[in-house]
Design an enzyme around this catalytic site. Structure first.
Site, mmCIF file in Angstrom:
data_model
loop_
_atom_site.group_PDB
_atom_site.id
_atom_site.type_symbol
_atom_site.label_atom_id
_atom_site.label_comp_id
_atom_site.label_asym_id
_atom_site.label_seq_id
_atom_site.Cartn_x
_atom_site.Cartn_y
_atom_site.Cartn_z
ATOM 1 N N ASP A 96 -25.675 36.711 -25.480
ATOM 2 C CA ASP A 96 -24.943 36.583 -26.731
ATOM 3 C C ASP A 96 -24.053 35.347 -26.728
ATOM 4 O OD1 ASP A 96 -25.738 38.506 -28.465
ATOM 5 O OD2 ASP A 96 -24.022 39.811 -28.222
ATOM 6 N N ASP A 119 -24.440 35.156 -32.786
ATOM 7 C CA ASP A 119 -23.817 36.277 -33.485
ATOM 8 C C ASP A 119 -23.252 35.867 -34.849
ATOM 9 O OD1 ASP A 119 -22.507 39.086 -33.270
ATOM 10 O OD2 ASP A 119 -20.794 37.769 -33.669
ATOM 11 N N GLU A 136 -28.250 36.367 -35.855
ATOM 12 C CA GLU A 136 -27.917 37.686 -36.382
ATOM 13 C C GLU A 136 -27.172 37.553 -37.701
ATOM 14 O OE1 GLU A 136 -24.979 41.470 -35.617
ATOM 15 O OE2 GLU A 136 -24.386 39.363 -35.724
ATOM 16 N N HIS A 141 -26.553 47.894 -31.012
ATOM 17 C CA HIS A 141 -25.239 48.382 -30.626
ATOM 18 C C HIS A 141 -24.280 48.557 -31.799
ATOM 19 C CE1 HIS A 141 -24.893 44.119 -31.192
ATOM 20 N NE2 HIS A 141 -23.575 44.189 -31.122
ATOM 21 N N ASP A 142 -24.695 48.185 -33.000
ATOM 22 C CA ASP A 142 -23.816 48.249 -34.168
ATOM 23 C C ASP A 142 -24.179 49.354 -35.153
ATOM 24 O OD1 ASP A 142 -22.021 46.216 -33.548
ATOM 25 O OD2 ASP A 142 -23.287 44.652 -34.413
#
Length: 596
Positions: free
Chosen positions: A120, A224, A291, A356-357
């Site tokens: 990331d 991100d 993302e 993960h969100d």
């Protein structure tokens, strides 16, 4: 003639009968990308938090799954106000996860196992503890304008933020700083001030951080929140969304026309792509994925525009944002078509069903539909991105208010925290049925382990009786099956067999044809695929059944009367001889996974 030989044809037979030509496939197009949330994957030092050495210990498990690339969620130096998404140093590993030596060791072992590693990169903001922000508060050159600072508005002697912009975590996106006597802008938490990319020095600083990690030997970066990087220079109030039931402090209260998807975001990604391509020219491709949540036509722009390449692909979240338990076959078909409709001719598809969100697929869609969604994710044209634990069918853990640590949930308060919390999908990975699921030997974990760990775990799904099918077994076989040339280069046909049954067929030249049939409904269905595609034989054999399909591998099914239980699914083939899946056999012995 030579040009024709080096081009591969993928024909997507959709509503538009569109055709896409691509060159030979690169590693990032062929491999499954496996997301690891490091805090929750494996704890090696028994402090209740996962770390790099824990990941190192489990690399052979990942290899046995058949995945070809691991993606590490944030591991950089951070005060952990947002668990690594608030970076205080872009070139250091946070001690919670280990050292740079641990990272280098992980890279070396991954490389020996043939695994790519991407990580990331969080470029929209830093931590308030970052040296840059501390000096920016003090107005120390050149850091004075590294962040977005604005004067207050005053009315009747009362101080107000510069405009009505809201934070993604709720409430105003502007925070007053007494020392500087100005507001700073933060799209996320108050501890995460946004960088000012209109400052050319910041632009170069962040590009140089990309170069630093490419020099370290990583295979790529996941960028991100790319839709937030720039904001409109006019700082105008954003219009209300008029969404029912949303309070004035919630992010959804406004349409974010001035703070998201600005054209400069795409230009920045295009500049970074040039850096990635320079490194790719030295050998293996350095991969960049972006993302951003939004409409397909917005997100897909990150492929690049104006003849300049952007990301290798932007994440496709349509299976997360546009699919729920009430979605029928028509809805799924339209979602798939919509992505390919907007994708540029040089683009490459990808499919994400969990991360993960968001709540886990088994929680969002139900335990029994997980296999069918994995079948679509793995066997549609494009790259599959999988979140750790979804291969087991892990579900969200219920997190009480007093256990909540997600800042987004904490900002929402005790009455609405569950609506915003991401804690439930981030709980520790379930390795076995021992205390704390084999994640740690500590008595306490940073988030509680799901109470179902005694039955949903790697060990139990590997040691299950042969006549029983598990999510893990199905997942591993799907990863192997997608390596077949039919799924790498074949065409795509979508059929709505009934309101709740979707069929997908894939073919390539003289190879066997495959069909994926998914029953999204709550009743037993009898479907006629032969009627929709008469070129298929009357009988096909089962390659991979879902856990609830009532079929076994090798069962022969009549294509004019395919019976499926509720939420069941199957992969069929026209030729058993073309099915050559030999997944690795792995055993569980004291946390060591052996590949035979």
């Amino acid at each position: 003639m030579k040009l024709i030989l080096i081009l591969l044809l993928i024909s997507f037979v959709l509503s538009t009968n569109s055709t896409l030509k691509i060159k030979g496939l690169d590693w990032w197009q062929q491999e499954v990308i496996y997301q690891i949330y490091p805090r929750s994957f494996k704890d090696s030092n028994n402090d209740g938090i996962g770390d790099l050495r824990g990941i190192y210990q489990k690399l052979t498990y990942l290899k046995s799954l058949g995945v070809g690339c691991i993606w590490l969620s944030p591991i950089l130096k951070s005060p952990m106000a947002d668990f690594g998404y608030d970076v205080s140093n872009f070139r250091e590993i946070d001690p919670i996860f280990g050292t740079m030596d641990d990272f280098d060791m992980l890279i070396r072992k991954a490389r020996k196992l043939g695994l790519k590693v991407i990580m990331d990169y969080v470029p929209n903001h830093t931590s308030e503890k970052h040296e840059w922000f501390i000096k920016s508060v003090e107005r120390i050159p050149p850091y004075t304008d590294y962040y977005i600072w604005r004067d207050a508005k005053y009315q009747n002697g009362k101080r107000y933020p510069p405009n009505n912009w809201l934070s993604n975590f709720g409430k105003s996106a502007w925070e007053w700083n007494e020392k500087r006597n100005q507001y700073y802008f933060h799209q996320f938490g108050v501890q995460q001030p946004d960088l000012n990319y209109r400052n050319p020095v910041v632009f170069e600083e962040m590009k140089n951080n990309v170069i630093f990690w490419l020099d370290k030997g990583i295979d790529g970066l996941r960028i991100d929140s790319v839709d937030y990087l720039y904001e409109s220079e006019e700082f105008l109030d954003e219009p209300p969304s008029h969404v029912d039931g949303v309070s004035a402090e919630e992010y959804a209260y406004l349409n974010h026309t001035y703070t998201r998807f600005q054209p400069e975001n795409i230009a920045l990604i295009q500049t970074w792509r040039e850096v990635f391509d320079r490194y790719s020219a030295r050998g293996s491709t350095k991969f960049m994925v972006t993302e951003a949540y939004g409409k397909a036509e917005e997100v897909i722009k990150f492929f690049g525009i104006s003849k300049r390449l952007g990301a290798h692909f932007p994440f496709n979240f349509l299976f997360i944002t546009n699919v729920n338990k009430e979605s029928n076959a028509i809805a799924l078909r339209d979602i798939i078509q919509n992505w390919y409709k907007h994708m540029p001719h040089y683009g490459w598809g990808n499919w994400v069903i969990g991360n993960h969100d968001n709540p886990r697929p088994a929680t969002r869609y139900g335990h029994f539909l997980v296999d069918g969604l994995h079948m679509l994710q793995m066997l549609l044209p494009g790259t599959a991105i999988v979140y750790n634990g979804d291969e087991l069918g892990m579900e969200d853990t219920f997190i009480r208010w007093d256990q909540t640590v997600d800042p987004k949930a904490l900002n929402a308060g005790p009455l609405k925290y569950q609506e915003f919390s991401r804690d439930g999908c981030r709980t520790p990975f379930q390795w076995d049925d021992t205390e704390n699921s084999g994640f740690t030997k500590s008595l306490h974990t940073w988030l509680p382990v799901n109470p179902d760990y005694w039955r949903v775990n790697v060990k139990s799904e590997l040691k299950n009786k042969k006549e029983l099918i598990t999510h893990l077994e199905i997942f591993r076989e799907l990863v192997q099956l997608r390596k077949n040339i039919v799924f790498q280069r074949g065409d795509l046909n979508l059929y709505v067999l009934s309101n709740w049954v979707l069929a997908v067929t894939r073919s390539f030249n003289d190879h066997a044809t495959y069909a994926i049939i998914v029953n999204l409904g709550s009743e037993i269905t009898i479907s006629n695929l032969y009627e929709k595609r008469p070129s298929l034989p009357r009988k096909m054999s089962v390659v991979i059944p879902s856990i609830n399909s009532n079929y076994l591998k090798g069962h022969i099914i009549n294509t004019n009367s395919i019976v499926l239980r509720p939420k069941a699914s199957v992969v069929l083939t026209t030729s058993e001889e073309d099915w050559d899946i030999k997944p690795n056999i792995i055993t569980h012995e004291d946390d060591n996974y052996k590949i035979y």
